[in-house]
Design a protein around this motif. Sequence first.
Motif, PDB file in Angstrom:
ATOM      1  N   PRO A   1       0.806  -1.229   0.000  1.00  0.00           N
ATOM      2  CA  PRO A   1       0.000   0.000   0.000  1.00  0.00           C
ATOM      3  C   PRO A   1       0.837   1.276   0.000  1.00  0.00           C
ATOM      4  CG  PRO A   1      -0.247  -1.218   2.073  1.00  0.00           C
ATOM      5  CD  PRO A   1       0.562  -2.080   1.159  1.00  0.00           C
ATOM      6  N   LYS A   2       2.126   1.156   0.327  1.00  0.00           N
ATOM      7  CA  LYS A   2       2.969   2.361   0.329  1.00  0.00           C
ATOM      8  C   LYS A   2       3.465   2.721  -1.073  1.00  0.00           C
ATOM      9  CE  LYS A   2       4.844   2.027   4.972  1.00  0.00           C
ATOM     10  NZ  LYS A   2       6.017   1.665   5.743  1.00  0.00           N
ATOM     11  N   VAL A   3       3.250   1.824  -2.030  1.00  0.00           N
ATOM     12  CA  VAL A   3       3.786   2.070  -3.369  1.00  0.00           C
ATOM     13  C   VAL A   3       2.769   2.804  -4.235  1.00  0.00           C
ATOM     14  CG1 VAL A   3       4.553   0.964  -5.522  1.00  0.00           C
ATOM     15  CG2 VAL A   3       5.389   0.136  -3.324  1.00  0.00           C
ATOM     16  N   LYS A   4       3.267   3.854  -4.899  1.00  0.00           N
ATOM     17  CA  LYS A   4       2.417   4.623  -5.821  1.00  0.00           C
ATOM     18  C   LYS A   4       3.220   4.854  -7.092  1.00  0.00           C
ATOM     19  CE  LYS A   4      -0.415   6.741  -2.385  1.00  0.00           C
ATOM     20  NZ  LYS A   4       0.109   5.950  -1.301  1.00  0.00           N
TER      21      LYS A   4
ATOM     22  N   ILE B   1       2.009  12.555  -9.481  1.00  0.00           N
ATOM     23  CA  ILE B   1       1.739  11.455  -8.546  1.00  0.00           C
ATOM     24  C   ILE B   1       0.374  10.835  -8.847  1.00  0.00           C
ATOM     25  CG2 ILE B   1       1.431  10.848  -6.097  1.00  0.00           C
ATOM     26  CD1 ILE B   1       3.344  13.137  -5.443  1.00  0.00           C
ATOM     27  N   GLY B   2       0.373   9.514  -9.044  1.00  0.00           N
ATOM     28  CA  GLY B   2      -0.873   8.764  -9.213  1.00  0.00           C
ATOM     29  C   GLY B   2      -1.535   8.920 -10.565  1.00  0.00           C
TER      30      GLY B   2
ATOM     31  N   TRP C   1       7.381   4.585  -6.992  1.00  0.00           N
ATOM     32  CA  TRP C   1       7.709   5.350  -5.785  1.00  0.00           C
ATOM     33  C   TRP C   1       7.114   4.696  -4.541  1.00  0.00           C
ATOM     34  CZ3 TRP C   1       4.447   8.474  -2.550  1.00  0.00           C
ATOM     35  CH2 TRP C   1       5.159   9.251  -1.615  1.00  0.00           C
ATOM     36  N   ARG C   2       7.889   4.676  -3.473  1.00  0.00           N
ATOM     37  CA  ARG C   2       7.389   4.095  -2.216  1.00  0.00           C
ATOM     38  C   ARG C   2       7.527   5.119  -1.094  1.00  0.00           C
ATOM     39  NH1 ARG C   2       9.403   0.878   2.079  1.00  0.00           N
ATOM     40  NH2 ARG C   2       7.823  -0.600   2.825  1.00  0.00           N
TER      41      ARG C   2
ATOM     42  N   GLY D   1      11.508   4.872  -6.845  1.00  0.00           N
ATOM     43  CA  GLY D   1      10.989   6.199  -7.199  1.00  0.00           C
ATOM     44  C   GLY D   1      11.733   6.791  -8.378  1.00  0.00           C
ATOM     45  N   GLY D   2      12.154   8.042  -8.226  1.00  0.00           N
ATOM     46  CA  GLY D   2      12.837   8.734  -9.320  1.00  0.00           C
ATOM     47  C   GLY D   2      14.345   8.632  -9.255  1.00  0.00           C
ATOM     48  N   ARG D   3      14.866   7.668  -8.477  1.00  0.00           N
ATOM     49  CA  ARG D   3      16.321   7.647  -8.261  1.00  0.00           C
ATOM     50  C   ARG D   3      16.962   6.296  -8.553  1.00  0.00           C
ATOM     51  NH1 ARG D   3      18.421  10.511  -3.049  1.00  0.00           N
ATOM     52  NH2 ARG D   3      20.081  10.976  -4.534  1.00  0.00           N
ATOM     53  N   GLY D   4      16.286   5.445  -9.314  1.00  0.00           N
ATOM     54  CA  GLY D   4      16.767   4.070  -9.493  1.00  0.00           C
ATOM     55  C   GLY D   4      18.171   3.964 -10.057  1.00  0.00           C
ATOM     56  N   TYR D   5      18.501   4.802 -11.043  1.00  0.00           N
ATOM     57  CA  TYR D   5      19.846   4.711 -11.629  1.00  0.00           C
ATOM     58  C   TYR D   5      20.891   5.189 -10.638  1.00  0.00           C
ATOM     59  CZ  TYR D   5      18.114   3.195 -16.067  1.00  0.00           C
ATOM     60  OH  TYR D   5      17.537   2.423 -17.043  1.00  0.00           O
TER      61      TYR D   5
END
Length: 355
Positions: A208-211, A257-258, A302-303, A327-331
Motif C-alpha cells: 500500500p505504500k507504493v504509488k 503522482i498517481g 515510488w514508495r 521512485g525517481g532515483r533508481g539509476y
Amino acid sequence: MASSKDPIIVVGAGVIGLSVATLLQSCYRDAPITIIAAETPTTPSPSADYASMWAGAHYRPVPGSTPQLKQEAQMALRTAERMERIADESPEAGVAFSMGVEYLEDPPKEVAGLKTGDVYASPNDGFRVLDQTELPAGAKWGCEYRAYCVNVQPYCRWLLDRFISKGGQVILHRLSSAADAFDFARQRGLGRVKTVVNCSGRNFDQDPKVKIIRGQTVLVKQQYDKTVTRQNRDGSWAFLIPRPRGGGTIVGGTKEIGDPETHPRPETRQKLLQQAVDAYPDFVDSVDKFKILKDNVGRRPWREGGFRIETEFISPERRIVHGYGAGGRGYELSWGTAERVVELVNASPAAKPRL
Ligand SMILES: Cc1cc2nc3c(=O)[nH]c(=O)nc-3n(C[C@H](O)[C@H](O)[C@H](O)COP(=O)(O)OP(=O)(O)OC[C@H]3O[C@@H](n4cnc5c(N)ncnc54)[C@H](O)[C@@H]3O)c2cc1C
C-alpha cells in the motif's frame, strides 16, 4: 539452510534487478542465477510500467537530514564510484560524466548550508555554489559539480548482455507475486530455490505504500554538453539530460503522482519544450527548432518512506529479499542498492558465498 551453490532467482530486469543480478553473479560464482521478468531490455515496445526504459537519466543528489535521505546519499556515493569505473573501462555501456548544474527558485533549507568544496555528488566533484551574478532570472540558488548521465536503453542492454555472457539465465514470464517465483522455479526445473530477490519495481502493486509517479519527457536530437535542472517555485521542473554516445537530449519533465495516463499529452510536450527554451536558450532558442525523436511516458515506482530493502521469510526455507520502490532515483542508487541487497542475501541463515 541455504548454501552458496543454491540457485537464486531475481525478479525483474530493470536497472535494479540487473545491477543486483550482476553483483550476485560476481559473489556467488557457483550458484545459478536466473532473472525472471515480464519485460527486459530486449522487449521491443516496453510498457510505461517498465520505468528503467523511460528514465533520463542523470545523477542529481538530494541532500537532506532524514534517515532515508542520509541512507540514499550513501547509496548514491557508492553508485557514483562504480559508474566512474564503468564510464572509464566500458564506454560502450553509455555512462558518461559531464558538468551538472542546478538552479532553484525556492531553495529548501537543506541546500542553504552547502559550501563550495563540499562533497555533493562524489569526492572530487568540484562542487561549487554559484555566485548570485551567475544565476538566471528568478533563481535564488544554484550550483555546479561533476555528475554522470546514463543512456538508459544501451546501459540496461549492456548489463543484460554481460549477465548472460557470464552464465546468467533470463526467463520472460509474468508472475503473480514474488512468492510465486518459488513454485515457478520448481516447475521449470531450476532446482530448490530458497532465495528470491524481488526487484519488481512496484512489488506487484501489493504494497500500500507504493504509488506511481508519471513522468513525461521528450527526446530531441540536439546534443547538450551538460545536465541542467531548474526547479520552479510552482514545483515544476525543467531539465536537460544529454544521453551519452550521441543519444540526443532528454527535455523534461513531469512528476505527476498517481496519474495513470500512459500516452504522451501533446500539451505537456509543448509546455516542456517551451520551458526548456525559456530556461536554456543557449541550447535551442525556439520551440520549432527542436528535432523531436520521441515522446516518453514512464511510471516511477515510488514508495512512501523510501526503497524497501529487507528480508521477508515466507517459510523457514524460503525467503524473499526485497529491493523495490526506487521512485525517481533508481539509476543513481542502483549499485548502492545492489550492495545492500547482496549483503542481505549473504546474511544468516544463508551460508556465506565464496568471495
Ligand atoms: C521520466 C523519468 C525520468 C527518470 N529520471 C531518472 C534519473 O534521472 N535518474 C534516476 O536515477 N532515475 C530516474 N528515473 C527513475 C528510474 O527510472 C527508476 O527508479 C528505475 O527505473 C526503477 O528501476 P526498477 O528496476 O526498480 O524498476 P523497473 O525498471 O520498473 O523494472 C521492474 C522489472 O520488474 C519486472 N516485473 C514487474 N512486474 C512483474 C511481474 N508481475 N512478473 C514478472 N516481472 C515483473 C518488469 O518487467 C521489469 O523487468 C526516472 C523515471 C522516469 C519515468
